[in-house]
Write an enzyme that holds these catalytic residues in place. Structure first.
Site, short mmCIF file in Angstrom:
data_model
loop_
_atom_site.label_atom_id
_atom_site.label_comp_id
_atom_site.label_asym_id
_atom_site.label_seq_id
_atom_site.Cartn_x
_atom_site.Cartn_y
_atom_site.Cartn_z
N PRO A 90 29.49 44.16 39.44
CA PRO A 90 30.30 45.04 40.04
C PRO A 90 30.47 46.50 40.25
O PRO A 90 31.97 46.18 40.21
CB PRO A 90 29.83 44.18 41.50
N THR A 169 34.19 38.25 45.56
CA THR A 169 35.19 39.46 45.09
C THR A 169 36.72 38.38 45.85
O THR A 169 36.64 38.68 46.86
CB THR A 169 35.40 40.45 45.14
N HIS A 264 39.53 42.25 37.39
CA HIS A 264 39.80 43.03 38.37
C HIS A 264 39.66 43.87 37.72
O HIS A 264 39.88 45.64 37.30
CB HIS A 264 39.85 43.08 40.24
N ARG A 299 33.63 44.76 25.22
CA ARG A 299 33.57 46.18 24.76
C ARG A 299 32.77 46.10 23.36
O ARG A 299 32.18 46.50 22.90
CB ARG A 299 34.74 47.62 24.25
C1 LIG Z 1 35.02 52.12 39.42
C2 LIG Z 1 35.43 50.74 38.88
C3 LIG Z 1 35.14 50.43 41.03
C4 LIG Z 1 34.80 48.68 41.17
N1 LIG Z 1 34.11 48.24 41.35
C5 LIG Z 1 34.50 46.54 42.14
C6 LIG Z 1 33.48 46.10 43.58
O1 LIG Z 1 33.46 47.28 44.23
N2 LIG Z 1 33.70 45.05 43.70
C7 LIG Z 1 34.22 44.22 42.51
O2 LIG Z 1 34.29 43.03 43.00
N3 LIG Z 1 34.61 45.07 41.23
C8 LIG Z 1 34.31 45.73 41.12
N4 LIG Z 1 35.42 46.56 39.75
C9 LIG Z 1 34.98 45.39 38.94
C10 LIG Z 1 34.57 45.10 38.08
O3 LIG Z 1 33.33 44.66 38.55
C11 LIG Z 1 34.93 43.74 36.73
O4 LIG Z 1 36.14 43.41 37.10
C12 LIG Z 1 35.86 45.17 35.93
O5 LIG Z 1 35.86 46.49 35.97
C13 LIG Z 1 36.06 44.39 34.51
O6 LIG Z 1 36.83 44.83 33.71
P1 LIG Z 1 36.41 45.99 32.48
O7 LIG Z 1 36.34 47.77 33.42
O8 LIG Z 1 37.34 46.76 31.34
O9 LIG Z 1 34.79 45.70 32.17
C14 LIG Z 1 35.04 47.66 39.35
C15 LIG Z 1 35.44 48.56 38.39
C16 LIG Z 1 35.18 49.70 38.25
C17 LIG Z 1 35.76 50.15 37.11
#
Ligand SMILES: Cc1cc2nc3c(=O)[nH]c(=O)nc-3n(C[C@H](O)[C@H](O)[C@H](O)COP(=O)(O)O)c2cc1C
Length: 367
Positions: A90, A169, A264, A299
């Site tokens: 998400p 979450t 996160h 990645r």
């Molecule tokens: C721009 C952005 C917005 C995100 N928004 C949410 C969110 O609304 N809810 C949530 O549970 N996680 C959110 N996340 C966390 C992602 O779901 C995920 O846990 C995380 O991006 C994984 O790490 P990675 O970016 O290294 O792949 C967000 C991540 C990013 C980069």
């Protein structure tokens, strides 16, 4: 978007050979505001970086001459037979990255048979995201709302729209201190809103007291809330944002059907343990009781193999596909996931892995 930024890519240049190659192309196409939100992390970015270095520090121990003809990347997950274990995490407010936002992501996810998790804070209403699924499974990520009536309304809509899981979450009850966003003066442009809340009542939060403990945390999710939530829906509840084995056990006891081991992406509290390092203890504690998923720093196809070797059933990727969306819209998202799936297949073949269910810790070099 201001006029001087280059247009989105309409074909993928050969310079984009792996998922992270999208980063430079995304940076060039986003203003500082959107970039700080997408690429930034909490504090000094120690956890964000450690999510990567922890994967890189793990070495694979391959087996040879075992034949992998007929092997497959398929996995089963909460009733779904998935073509591969790569889910789209998400990511909120995708209109910051591309005008077609979550609709583009959903379309791309279905094109590459990937399960997408749509965010509570999406810039399109969840029904419009679901409309692009074209048969691909989608889950809805839920932030518990201060008003249980609003939470129930979101659940009913998710069920009616066809989402097949609720991702609760639990690791972000208060916003992380994201210095990169602060330095860029991050703000949501006025035309980007949390579209799922249109027409729903605004929460009434306490007006006085400590801003963190009395206001933000007044409605933080608890295990009792999870128990309540699981009773409100027929859909499986997947708890996202667990790093401690005891919390994983408790979440299952209170009705969760799967756990996402996650920090996160390093966006909440800096210096948290990398998710891939927290995974083995949780896997030991949970055994076969429920599937575990992992995100944070995935990645490469080899990262997927490592996560599965250490106990995950599947992984989620966040920033890579969001950067691909910013660079090249739905084409970019589909290509980014396709690259990861192809890398996974090659990594399986070169480690003698015939089936993802057969992977175990022997695939990781222990020194
Ligand atoms: C721009 C952005 C917005 C995100 N928004 C949410 C969110 O609304 N809810 C949530 O549970 N996680 C959110 N996340 C966390 C992602 O779901 C995920 O846990 C995380 O991006 C994984 O790490 P990675 O970016 O290294 O792949 C967000 C991540 C990013 C980069």
């Amino acid at each position: 978007m201001s006029a001087e930024l280059p247009p989105r890519l309409e074909r993928i240049p050969r310079e984009i050979a792996c998922a992270t190659d999208y980063e430079a192309f995304a940076r060039a196409r986003l203003d500082d505001n959107a970039w700080a939100y997408l690429a930034g992390a909490a504090g000094d970015g120690v956890t964000q970086a450690a999510n990567r270095t922890a994967f890189e520090a793990l070495s694979l121990l391959p087996r040879v001459m075992r034949g992998s003809a007929g092997a497959s990347t398929r996995v089963s997950l909460l009733g779904h037979d998935l073509a591969h274990p790569m889910l789209l995490a998400p990511v909120a407010y995708q209109r910051l990255f591309h005008p077609d936002c979550e609709a583009a992501t959903a379309m791309a996810a279905s094109a590459v048979d990937a399960l997408m998790v749509a965010a509570t804070l999406s810039s399109l209403p969840m029904e419009m995201i679901a409309a692009q699924a074209q048969g691909a499974p989608q889950w809805f990520q839920l932030y518990l709302q201060p008003d249980r009536g609003v939470t129930r309304a979101l659940l009913r809509r998710a069920e009616a729209a066809g989402f097949s899981g609720i991702v609760l979450t639990v690791d972000a009850p208060v916003s992380g201190i994201r210095n990169a966003e602060q330095r860029a003066g991050f703000h949501l442009p006025t035309d980007i809103v949390a579209a799922n809340f249109a027409g729903l009542p605004q929460p009434t939060l306490p007006r006085e007291g400590h801003p963190v403990f009395d206001i933000a945390m007044a409605h933080a999710p608890t295990f009792a809330d999870l128990d309540w939530l699981a009773a409100q829906t027929t859909l499986p509840v997947i708890v996202k944002g667990v790093l401690h084995a005891a919390d994983a056990r408790e979440a299952l006891a209170q009705g969760a059907q799967a756990i996402i081991v996650s920090n996160h992406g390093g966006r909440t509290l800096d210096t948290l343990v990398p998710a891939i390092l927290a995974l083995p203890r949780i896997a030991d504690a949970i055994g076969d009781d429920a599937p575990l998923l992992l995100d944070g720093g995935v990645r490469r196809g080899t990262d997927v193999l490592k996560a599965l070797a250490l106990g995950a059933r599947a992984v989620l990727v966040g920033r890579p596909y969001a950067m691909a969306l910013a660079a090249a819209g739905p084409l970019g998202v589909a290509h980014c996931i396709r690259l990861l799936v192809e890398e996974l297949a090659v990594a399986m073949a070169l480690t003698g892995t015939r089936s993802l269910t057969a992977i175990d810790g022997d695939l990781i070099w222990r020194g």
